[in-house]
Design an enzyme around this catalytic site. Sequence first.
Site, short mmCIF file in Angstrom:
data_model
loop_
_atom_site.label_atom_id
_atom_site.label_comp_id
_atom_site.label_asym_id
_atom_site.label_seq_id
_atom_site.Cartn_x
_atom_site.Cartn_y
_atom_site.Cartn_z
N CYS A 173 0.77 -1.27 0.05
CA CYS A 173 -0.23 -0.19 0.20
C CYS A 173 0.81 1.11 0.30
O CYS A 173 0.72 2.12 0.13
CB CYS A 173 -0.89 -0.21 1.44
N HIS A 316 -3.35 7.92 6.15
CA HIS A 316 -3.64 6.38 5.49
C HIS A 316 -5.42 5.78 6.58
O HIS A 316 -5.65 5.81 4.95
CB HIS A 316 -2.70 5.15 5.68
N HIS A 350 -10.11 1.67 -0.39
CA HIS A 350 -8.57 1.36 -0.75
C HIS A 350 -7.85 0.34 -1.46
O HIS A 350 -7.99 -0.02 -1.81
CB HIS A 350 -8.14 0.59 0.89
#
Length: 424
Positions: A173, A316, A350
Amino acid sequence: MTINMSNTTKKDSKCTPVYIHGCGFHSALGKNAEEIHSRLQQGASPDMLPVTGWLNDGSDTVVGKIHDPLPAVPAHCQQQDTFNNRLALSALQQITAPIEQAISQYGKERLAVIIGTSTSGISDGEQALSQQMNNGTFPANYHYYQQEIGNPAEFVADYFGLEGPTYTISTACSSSGRVFLTAKRLLKMGIVDAVIVGGVDSLCQLTLNGFHGLDALSNTLCNPFSKNRNGINIGEAAAFMLLALTPAPDALHRNKADSSRSNAKQQIALLGVGDSSDAHHISAPHPEGNGAEEAMRKALDDAGLAPEDIGYINAHGTATPLNDEMEAKAIHRVFGAKTPVSSTKPFTGHTLGAASAVEAAICWHILHYGIDLPAQINDGKIADSLAPITLVEPKTKLVQPAILSNSFAFGGNNISLIFGYTHD
């Protein structure tokens, strides 16, 4: 938009800005400025949708899905015709003009391509495997290299006919955040004159079921920083920027047209990058956020900025119990409780390897268009256990000229980016 420009002066001559010459962006949040800004203001993305039948155990989840038609891959790139590359092309075509201008100015061997991804063309591989299992043969146009991690960068280079350094970074990520760090290094070393950076990831059952196996998926819209948060939504997206050490030519042209303001012309730039690799756990962050804190402090140092110079933090904010807990602690230690914070993942999902670039693009939209900060979308029941941070309320303006964006990955691979205004 109210901006205190007194803090745009860099505190250290080593802090060289990297100018952003264009930004292309396509996600569940939309694919053009009007759509993106409208959805951010409304506090919802209609393309964040519940889906059934995608998970092996029959469970439901929510995904951020692209519904707009995607452009066709040109004939000279037909062997790279995948959904992931068509998605990439939908964002790249938004910045074709500055890329072609850079090619004309510097030469095709002086442009690099650095892309972040975690899925590449796996969704096409899944479809091809399904056909092979049902019919005994793979589709005629399928080849394994279409789902290799390096394929997206090769596609971008081939599409524009570039001959500079070309590679893909895949660190889960944080992938498309690390491309900014690599690009800055290549530019400062003089290896290239401009870099196409970005990320692209598309939905596939492999990653959905992988995260479901970790009990990390939510079956409702994700709920960052809520006491009821229970996991992520996965999305697909593409976001790209063109970076260079020289100011954007169109801004220079406007300066010349208005010499009275030429010294005050603002450009949007990558001001600082910070990274860390704490290797605390293969899939869980350090509970105290030590690696996250290190990345943020290094980004501030790289930009020559103090914590009070940051006007917004794009967190995040995955809406998992562990991430939001540790990230709030790290943010509080570095910035205290006053800097506005929000996670934009309820708008996009995400997007995994593309997440850093996607959230960098949102930061660019805030700076370029002067739109309100993205309000935090959740159920309003903020977890009492979180360290004190200020979540963005609707109609909040940016009041400092710099934005920090966080991305934290499996294995403790962390990246923080700072974007803001600079003067020519």
